[in-house]
Write a protein that holds these residues in place. Structure first.
Motif, mmCIF file in Angstrom:
data_model
loop_
_atom_site.group_PDB
_atom_site.id
_atom_site.type_symbol
_atom_site.label_atom_id
_atom_site.label_comp_id
_atom_site.label_asym_id
_atom_site.label_seq_id
_atom_site.Cartn_x
_atom_site.Cartn_y
_atom_site.Cartn_z
ATOM 1 N N LYS A 107 0.831 -1.211 0.000
ATOM 2 C CA LYS A 107 0.000 0.000 0.000
ATOM 3 C C LYS A 107 0.867 1.265 0.000
ATOM 4 C CE LYS A 107 -4.299 -1.430 2.354
ATOM 5 N NZ LYS A 107 -5.134 -1.154 3.560
ATOM 6 N N MET A 108 1.876 1.264 0.865
ATOM 7 C CA MET A 108 2.744 2.438 0.975
ATOM 8 C C MET A 108 3.575 2.637 -0.292
ATOM 9 S SD MET A 108 2.138 3.789 3.990
ATOM 10 C CE MET A 108 3.555 4.699 4.616
ATOM 11 N N LEU A 109 4.064 1.550 -0.867
ATOM 12 C CA LEU A 109 4.869 1.662 -2.091
ATOM 13 C C LEU A 109 4.036 2.153 -3.262
ATOM 14 C CD1 LEU A 109 6.969 -1.607 -1.749
ATOM 15 C CD2 LEU A 109 7.793 0.730 -1.402
ATOM 16 N N VAL A 110 2.801 1.707 -3.353
ATOM 17 C CA VAL A 110 1.908 2.201 -4.405
ATOM 18 C C VAL A 110 1.716 3.705 -4.263
ATOM 19 C CG1 VAL A 110 -0.508 2.200 -5.166
ATOM 20 C CG2 VAL A 110 0.720 0.042 -4.901
ATOM 21 N N TRP A 111 1.557 4.151 -3.030
ATOM 22 C CA TRP A 111 1.400 5.592 -2.777
ATOM 23 C C TRP A 111 2.646 6.357 -3.217
ATOM 24 C CZ3 TRP A 111 -1.710 9.335 -2.580
ATOM 25 C CH2 TRP A 111 -1.473 10.515 -1.856
ATOM 26 N N LEU A 112 3.801 5.794 -2.947
ATOM 27 C CA LEU A 112 5.049 6.410 -3.419
ATOM 28 C C LEU A 112 5.099 6.442 -4.940
ATOM 29 C CD1 LEU A 112 8.093 5.076 -1.325
ATOM 30 C CD2 LEU A 112 7.361 7.439 -1.605
ATOM 31 N N ALA A 113 4.740 5.333 -5.568
ATOM 32 C CA ALA A 113 4.791 5.251 -7.034
ATOM 33 C C ALA A 113 3.838 6.252 -7.681
ATOM 34 C CB ALA A 113 4.458 3.830 -7.487
ATOM 35 N N GLU A 114 2.721 6.509 -7.021
ATOM 36 C CA GLU A 114 1.734 7.449 -7.579
ATOM 37 C C GLU A 114 2.262 8.877 -7.611
ATOM 38 O OE1 GLU A 114 -1.722 6.875 -5.162
ATOM 39 O OE2 GLU A 114 -2.479 5.230 -6.420
ATOM 40 N N GLN A 115 3.290 9.167 -6.809
ATOM 41 C CA GLN A 115 3.825 10.521 -6.796
ATOM 42 C C GLN A 115 4.659 10.783 -8.043
ATOM 43 O OE1 GLN A 115 2.414 12.021 -4.185
ATOM 44 N NE2 GLN A 115 1.778 9.976 -3.563
#
Length: 330
Positions: free
Chosen positions: A322-330
């Motif tokens: 979940k956290m990595l997806v949020w990072l990737a979305e940036q």
């Protein structure tokens, strides 16, 4: 004259402010669940062991969250506890209940890559060359010990030991961390990183198996260039391979390599997407994707999920995705 100056200042501030400035709650939730005071991340779904993967994941999150204190604890524990002084890489697994917590002296190249990438980001954020110097040492060791030419490709082996079997090499496509490799290429200007990116993409384009047309968690590259599911593991697209579209999308959201993933995900409704598929038998998992697996599905399908919520249902891996997806979305 003051308005343009203010506008310029606001733009500069927005660039400097962390993409996690609004996701501080998620990072605090993550830390509360998985971060130990000594600086290690515990895998709650796997007996509270720690891995270099988890250390690297959390180091990336800490940089993005502008949390230098936590980053330094993560890095100091990793460097002092897991560093293999013989080759400059890191022991992949730490089990606190064993007499020797690092009994397995092998590394996991994705963990090493993630740690080195986080250190580069740390220097960019906090302007401390010690971080990037440490990163350079790790990437140099990776090239020396994990990167080989095989069957016409430049590949990064999953570990120093046990994956080059002469007649074949075993690869883990979820270890192809393209955005990190690109960062190393930009810093070092070494051709090896560009070759890893180009050949990694070539390999992924040929790794699809079965009706699903997806890569399995572990793949054998034979001396003649043929790619088949690795024999020692179930022939599944499962909990490892789910990171493949994450790293592709993080690197290039328009990549054609996402097409087979979108095709496979798209045949199911979101909540009825199986957690894995056996590419040989076309058997699906009897349970559905949830948590971090769904977050990767959303990213792949172009459905931004925004700030994650780390719930008590999320184990370490689900929360990390979940956290990595949020990072990737940036």
């Amino acid at each position: 004259m003051r308005k343009p100056a203010c506008a310029a200042l606001l733009v500069m501030m927005s660039v400097l402010v962390s993409p996690f400035s609004h996701a501080g709650q998620a990072w605090e939730q993550y830390k509360a669940r998985f971060f130990m005071p000594d600086g290690r991340i515990v895998d709650t779904g796997n007996g509270n062991v720690s891995h270099t993967e988890g250390q690297g994941f959390a180091m990336l999150m800490a940089v993005a969250s502008d949390d230098k204190a936590t980053f330094d604890k993560l890095w100091q524990w990793t460097d002092s506890t897991l560093k293999n002084k013989d080759n400059g890489l890191f022991y992949w697994r730490y089990n606190p209940v064993e007499a020797n917590p690092v009994a397995d002296k092998n590394n996991a190249s994705d963990g090493d890559v993630l740690i080195a990438w986080a250190l580069l980001k740390a220097d960019a954020r906090w302007h401390d060359k010690r971080y990037s110097t440490a990163s350079d040492s790790i990437t140099k060791a990776l090239i020396a010990h994990n990167v080989i030419r095989y069957a016409g490709y430049r590949v990064m082996l999953p570990g120093v030991q046990g994956f080059n079997l002469n007649s074949e090499v075993v690869l883990n496509p979820s270890y192809f961390v393209f955005p990190a490799w690109q960062a190393f290429a930009d810093r070092s200007h070494l051709q090896v990183w560009r070759e890893l990116i180009q050949d990694g993409q070539r390999l992924l384009g040929k790794m699809g198996s079965g009706k699903a047309n997806l890569p399995t968690d572990w793949v054998s590259l034979e001396a003649g260039g043929k790619l088949v599911p690795a024999k020692a593991w179930a022939p599944r697209m499962s909990y490892d391979a789910i990171r493949v579209p994450l790293y592709i999308a993080w690197f290039d959201k328009q990549s054609p390599l996402l097409t087979p993933w979108r095709t496979w995900f798209g045949q199911f409704s979101r909540e009825q997407t199986p957690a894995w598929v056996n590419v040989t038998t076309n058997e699906y998992a009897p349970y559905m994707m949830e948590g971090g697996l769904l977050a990767v599905r959303d990213l792949t399908m172009g459905q931004a999920s925004g700030e994650p919520e780390i719930t008590t249902k999320d184990d370490y891996y689900s929360a990390s995705l979940k956290m990595l997806v949020w990072l990737a979305e940036q």
